[in-house]
Design a protein around this motif. Structure first.
Motif: not given
Length: 188
Positions: A96-117
């Motif tokens: 059950g261990t996988s990389l489930r949280v992958a975010t990038l925060t720039i200033g006040e905005r937070t982006f999640s890693a894409t699931e495309r590709g």
């Protein structure tokens, strides 16, 4: 009433008040912010050095900014992309261990890693044996300035769990015309 008694009745309440105010000020200064009891335990990472949180270890091997990202499965997309190449493994428990949280925060905005590709996002991790791949973050055109914080976690809800964070200087990254995602596989 003597002068000595009058002095005690006037000075003693003032001293007591000052002592209580100093104690209240100290309590306010040492009290943690609201919600901090639920914050994850952060391990700070640097490029090319392994960082370990509770049940996983990550080494960020490279960071790219690009206008086009190309996946191993002939998928591609144009835009503004930040690509993070990494190696990761489970430390204690594989199930059950996988990389489930992958975010990038720039200033006040937070982006999640894409699931495309085909990316490393949500890839299963193996105990003690690093796997490698890439994470891709699609960003607005104006986002490649200032500093960003990459946050990685092995559980979907990192409350009171370990996470790995890495600061990225976006302005120091040259913007490449295209970057190919690493194929998910065993680290070398």
């Amino acid at each position: 009433m003597t002068a000595k008694n009058t002095m005690k009745t006037i000075v003693l309440p003032w001293l007591l008040t000052l002592g209580l105010l100093a104690g209240a000020w100290a309590v306010v200064k040492i009290t943690l912010p609201v919600g901090s009891a639920q914050e994850p335990f952060v391990t700070v990472a640097t490029l090319d050095e392994e960082a370990t949180a509770r049940n996983f270890a990550v080494t960020v091997t490279d960071v790219h900014a690009a206008r086009t990202v190309i996946g191993a499965d002939d998928w591609s997309a144009e835009g503004t992309w930040l690509i993070v190449d990494l190696e990761a493994s489970a430390e204690v428990k594989q199930e059950g261990t996988s990389l489930r949280v992958a975010t990038l925060t720039i200033g006040e905005r937070t982006f999640s890693a894409t699931e495309r590709g085909t990316t490393f996002y949500r890839q299963g991790l193996v105990t003690g044996v690093p796997r490698s791949g890439s994470l891709a973050f699609e960003l607005p055109d104006d986002a490649l300035s200032g500093d960003a914080t990459l946050r990685l976690g092995a559980t979907g809800n990192p409350v009171l769990d370990g996470v790995i964070e890495m600061r990225i200087d976006l302005e120091a990254l040259p913007v490449e015309s295209e970057v190919t995602l690493q194929e998910n596989g065993w680290a070398r």
